[in-house]
Design a protein around this motif. Structure first.
Motif, PDB file in Angstrom:
ATOM      1  N   MET A   1      47.511  46.291  42.844  1.00 25.49           N
ATOM      2  CA  MET A   1      46.884  46.908  42.305  1.00 25.49           C
ATOM      3  C   MET A   1      45.166  47.438  43.359  1.00 25.49           C
ATOM      4  N   THR A   2      44.921  48.284  43.667  1.00 25.94           N
ATOM      5  CA  THR A   2      44.083  48.851  44.540  1.00 25.94           C
ATOM      6  C   THR A   2      42.452  49.148  44.295  1.00 25.94           C
ATOM      7  N   GLU A   3      41.785  49.677  45.674  1.00 25.36           N
ATOM      8  CA  GLU A   3      40.449  49.105  45.451  1.00 25.36           C
ATOM      9  C   GLU A   3      40.069  50.623  45.539  1.00 25.36           C
ATOM     10  N   GLN A   4      39.034  51.336  45.254  1.00 23.67           N
ATOM     11  CA  GLN A   4      38.439  52.673  46.024  1.00 23.67           C
ATOM     12  C   GLN A   4      36.707  51.841  46.020  1.00 23.67           C
ATOM     13  N   VAL A  30      38.874  49.460  40.833  1.00 24.79           N
ATOM     14  CA  VAL A  30      39.720  48.388  40.951  1.00 24.79           C
ATOM     15  C   VAL A  30      40.714  48.818  40.140  1.00 24.79           C
ATOM     16  N   VAL A  31      42.033  49.189  40.466  1.00 20.72           N
ATOM     17  CA  VAL A  31      43.218  49.747  40.009  1.00 20.72           C
ATOM     18  C   VAL A  31      43.844  48.596  39.148  1.00 20.72           C
ATOM     19  N   SER A  32      44.165  48.713  37.810  1.00 24.15           N
ATOM     20  CA  SER A  32      44.462  48.177  36.732  1.00 24.15           C
ATOM     21  C   SER A  32      46.458  48.147  37.468  1.00 24.15           C
ATOM     22  N   ALA A  33      46.894  47.590  36.611  1.00 23.04           N
ATOM     23  CA  ALA A  33      48.599  47.870  36.765  1.00 23.04           C
ATOM     24  C   ALA A  33      49.398  49.395  35.654  1.00 23.04           C
ATOM     25  N   ASP A 101      43.441  44.015  33.295  1.00 24.37           N
ATOM     26  CA  ASP A 101      42.847  44.733  33.865  1.00 24.37           C
ATOM     27  C   ASP A 101      41.967  43.085  34.211  1.00 24.37           C
ATOM     28  N   LEU A 102      41.550  42.651  33.042  1.00 25.30           N
ATOM     29  CA  LEU A 102      40.601  41.388  33.515  1.00 25.30           C
ATOM     30  C   LEU A 102      42.165  40.835  35.124  1.00 25.30           C
ATOM     31  N   ALA A 103      43.088  41.025  34.841  1.00 28.30           N
ATOM     32  CA  ALA A 103      44.413  40.551  35.837  1.00 28.30           C
ATOM     33  C   ALA A 103      43.888  40.862  37.258  1.00 28.30           C
ATOM     34  N   ALA A 104      43.177  42.187  37.026  1.00 32.47           N
ATOM     35  CA  ALA A 104      42.826  43.287  38.494  1.00 32.47           C
ATOM     36  C   ALA A 104      41.498  42.647  38.876  1.00 32.47           C
ATOM     37  N   VAL A 105      40.761  42.060  37.805  1.00 28.62           N
ATOM     38  CA  VAL A 105      39.454  42.325  39.064  1.00 28.62           C
ATOM     39  C   VAL A 105      39.146  40.668  38.816  1.00 28.62           C
ATOM     40  N   ILE A 106      40.260  40.105  38.271  1.00 24.89           N
ATOM     41  CA  ILE A 106      40.339  39.118  38.631  1.00 24.89           C
ATOM     42  C   ILE A 106      41.207  38.711  40.577  1.00 24.89           C
ATOM     43  N   GLU A 107      42.145  39.562  40.906  1.00 22.94           N
ATOM     44  CA  GLU A 107      42.580  40.023  42.061  1.00 22.94           C
ATOM     45  C   GLU A 107      41.800  40.178  42.776  1.00 22.94           C
ATOM     46  N   HIS A 108      40.637  41.006  42.386  1.00 24.89           N
ATOM     47  CA  HIS A 108      39.230  40.966  43.289  1.00 24.89           C
ATOM     48  C   HIS A 108      38.402  40.707  43.654  1.00 24.89           C
ATOM     49  N   LEU A 133      46.243  33.467  33.048  1.00 19.56           N
ATOM     50  CA  LEU A 133      45.802  34.345  33.974  1.00 19.56           C
ATOM     51  C   LEU A 133      44.520  33.429  34.554  1.00 19.56           C
ATOM     52  N   PRO A 134      44.884  33.253  36.253  1.00 20.33           N
ATOM     53  CA  PRO A 134      44.261  32.376  37.456  1.00 20.33           C
ATOM     54  C   PRO A 134      42.649  32.002  36.786  1.00 20.33           C
TER      55      PRO A 134
END
Length: 288
Positions: A1-4, A30-33, A101-108, A133-134
């Motif tokens: 995932m990437t962030e802009q 935040v970019v999801s999978a 999507d929630l995983a991407a936000v958690i990663e962020h 998910l963590p």
């Protein structure tokens, strides 16, 4: 995932009910999978807590609760896919999309976070915790599982009808169908809503409503079965003025999970996000 990075916004205490001091909101994409871009706001400082709204909600509807929690936590809110400033790159509706999507936000947020969900957002965070998910701690408000056998289940074909209306571009029809058959709002009440100034906001969220139906999936198992195996601390909350079905569903979640905490808020109903101060105190105690 990437962030802009997108321009930072600032919100003052006068802008958010119950907030007492100016606070910066940092906004990113935040970019999801699957390449879907999610609009994410962060406010406050401390351990990360992610807030997830339900049907017809975007990050603006949980902003007041975020501001109440900000003195104690870094609070992240986001537009679920297909809402607000978030797009949807998937070709089909899948619960796995929203979990990713929630995983991407958690990663962020740093790789781990606690989560709060309201209504279908509550079911989503419970599903994410069940899938591993963590997530450190989960708090939910009135997850709309089907837990009252005296009430009819939503037919699976409503999902297909809803998708057809969305595909045809009939946002008003999709919103009306969801309210009438998924929520049980009487026709006269829907007519009043359509005449009100808030209808445009609700109709704008219509393309995401199939996700709300899928994640709650009232034709798939009991509440107890669907939360089995969650191994993190869970707080389940409902208001004593809410519908009996939502109360039963919340109680079922707490009963199904050893060690889960159940709280009943006096004088509250499903619209608790409009009055976030008391809920924020409960969440602060739980997440801290």
């Amino acid at each position: 995932m990437t962030e802009q990075q997108v321009p930072e916004q600032q919100v003052s205490g006068d802008d958010v009910p119950g907030h007492i001091a100016p606070v910066d909101i940092t906004s990113v994409n935040v970019v999801s999978a699957d390449g879907t871009t999610l609009a994410v706001d962060a406010i406050g400082q401390g351990a990360p807590v992610i807030l997830v709204g339900g049907a017809f909600n975007d990050r603006s509807t949980v902003a007041a609760l975020a501001a109440e929690l900000a003195p104690a936590f870094t609070v992240l809110t986001y537009d679920r896919r297909g809402r607000g400033a978030s797009d949807d790159r998937s070709e089909d509706y899948q619960v796995a999309n929203e979990v990713a999507d929630l995983a991407a936000v958690i990663e962020h947020a740093g790789g781990r976070a606690s989560a709060f969900g309201h209504s279908s957002g509550a079911v989503l965070v419970l599903e994410a915790a069940r899938r591993g998910l963590p997530i450190d701690r989960v708090a939910v408000y009135e997850p709309p599982y089907h837990a009252d056998e005296n009430q009819p289940r939503l037919a699976a074909e409503v999902y297909d009808r809803l998708r057809a209306l969305v595909a045809a571009g009939d946002r008003d029809g999709a919103a009306e169908l969801f309210l009438r058959e998924a929520v049980g709002v009487p026709a006269e009440a829907i007519a009043g809503m359509k005449a009100g100034e808030g209808w445009a906001f609700m109709a704008d969220k219509a393309p995401s409503l199939p996700y709300d139906v899928l994640v709650t999936a009232p034709w798939q198992g009991t509440a107890q079965e669907r939360v089995a195996g969650i191994g993190v601390p869970v707080l389940a909350v409902y208001g004593d003025r809410t519908s009996p079905g939502l109360a039963k569903a919340t109680e079922a979640v707490a009963a199904a999970l050893p060690g889960a905490e159940l709280r009943v808020m006096p004088g509250e109903d499903h619209a608790v996000l409009r009055r976030p101060a008391a809920l924020a105190r409960i969440l602060t105690d739980f997440f801290a």
